[in-house]
Design a protein around this motif. Structure first.
Motif, short mmCIF file in Angstrom:
data_model
loop_
_atom_site.label_atom_id
_atom_site.label_comp_id
_atom_site.label_asym_id
_atom_site.label_seq_id
_atom_site.Cartn_x
_atom_site.Cartn_y
_atom_site.Cartn_z
N MET A 52 0.84 -1.20 0.00
CA MET A 52 0.00 0.00 0.00
C MET A 52 0.87 1.25 0.00
N VAL A 53 0.23 2.36 -0.35
CA VAL A 53 0.94 3.63 -0.48
C VAL A 53 0.39 4.61 0.55
N GLU A 54 1.27 5.16 1.39
CA GLU A 54 0.82 6.14 2.38
C GLU A 54 0.74 7.53 1.74
N VAL A 154 -6.11 10.88 -3.92
CA VAL A 154 -7.48 11.31 -3.60
C VAL A 154 -8.16 11.86 -4.84
N GLY A 155 -7.46 12.74 -5.57
CA GLY A 155 -7.98 13.28 -6.82
C GLY A 155 -7.40 12.52 -8.00
N CYS A 162 -11.53 2.81 -5.92
CA CYS A 162 -10.31 2.78 -5.11
C CYS A 162 -10.63 2.34 -3.69
N CYS A 163 -9.69 1.67 -3.07
CA CYS A 163 -9.84 1.23 -1.69
C CYS A 163 -8.74 1.85 -0.84
N LEU A 173 -3.50 4.13 0.33
CA LEU A 173 -4.16 3.58 -0.85
C LEU A 173 -3.78 2.12 -0.96
N THR A 174 -4.78 1.23 -1.05
CA THR A 174 -4.48 -0.20 -1.14
C THR A 174 -4.82 -0.81 -2.49
#
Length: 269
Positions: A52-54, A154-155, A162-163, A173-174
């Protein structure tokens, strides 16, 4: 009774057989369906193991109460599913994205997601005043927010599911998917896939003589393939992509009447 018996065959329809013959064919297909289900389970298992991405969850999005941090979209839950709805600036309701409408319309209630600790939100790049009027017209109850000018994840590009996951104040973001990856949100497509005629789209593998989609002007998607004919219709329910059409669910909305323009310059989605 044997398949394709001229005495019982019906043009443009499956062969007519007896119950035992049908059951044998159904059992054979069931074995393939179970294998497909197990393959889907394996993909879901791999999806749960994606890294995942922070990102900064304090980034603000605009909603009915003004700007709020993205973190608030979790509503106190650990997980969040987002649909990113395309937007045509300045277009009337009938000119908004018909493809995104098919997804958002099927996501009107998140009660089962909420029961599993998952929140739902719809994001779009439209100005909030325009978005708010559209949401009210459509009768949507799910949370909507404008992400105009907000960077990914987010944008960014719209038309995605998106999850996201949070750990306290940290957000991640997963998963993200688009195009036919959005289909799990649309239960109507799953039911159509169970029917003899399916979706009636040109890309489908159907027997010769099967009913075809009505000629609705056949605009093409990004790969030059004619796209779903049921996304738009005129006031009489006829599928059409012309300027008198609306996304199909809009005709059920109070006060929705005949139209003369889509009020946008870009092509259909």
């Amino acid at each position: 009774m044997t398949p394709n018996n001229p005495a019982t065959a019906l043009p443009g329809r499956p062969p007519v057989v007896d119950q035992a013959t049908w059951q044998a064919a159904r059992d054979e297909l069931l074995a393939r369906e179970k294998a497909h289900t197990r393959a889907g389970d394996a993909l879901a298992a791999a999806r749960r193991r994606l890294p995942m991405v922070e990102f900064d969850g304090s980034v603000e999005v605009s909603g009915p109460d003004g700007p709020v941090p993205f973190l608030e979209l979790f509503q106190g839950r650990e997980e969040l599913v987002v649909y990113k709805h395309m937007w045509y600036d300045g277009a009337p309701h009938q000119g908004q994205c018909e493809g995104c409408t098919t997804t958002a319309w099927h996501l009107k209630d998140a009660v089962y997601l909420n029961a599993r600790g998952v929140s739902l939100a719809i994001l779009t790049t439209g100005e909030w005043d325009e978005v708010a009027a559209y949401v009210e017209f459509m009768g949507y109850a799910q949370p909507w927010y404008s992400v105009r000018g907000v960077a990914e994840p987010v944008g960014g590009d719209m038309g995605y599911l998106c999850c996201f996951l949070r750990d306290g104040e940290r957000t991640f973001l997963t998963y993200s998917t688009t195009a036919r990856g959005n289909e799990p949100a649309n239960g109507s497509l799953g039911l159509l896939d169970l029917t003899p005629y399916g979706r009636r789209e040109p890309w489908e593998d159907s027997p010769d003589g099967w009913p075809e989609a009505p000629d609705a002007g056949a605009p093409t998607g990004g790969h030059g393939v004619p796209i779903c004919w049921s996304w738009r219709s005129d006031a009489d329910g006829n599928p059409t992509w012309g300027p008198t059409s609306r996304p199909v669910p809009q005709w059920t909305r109070p006060g929705a009447g005949a139209v003369e323009t889509l009020g946008r310059s870009r092509s259909c989605h």
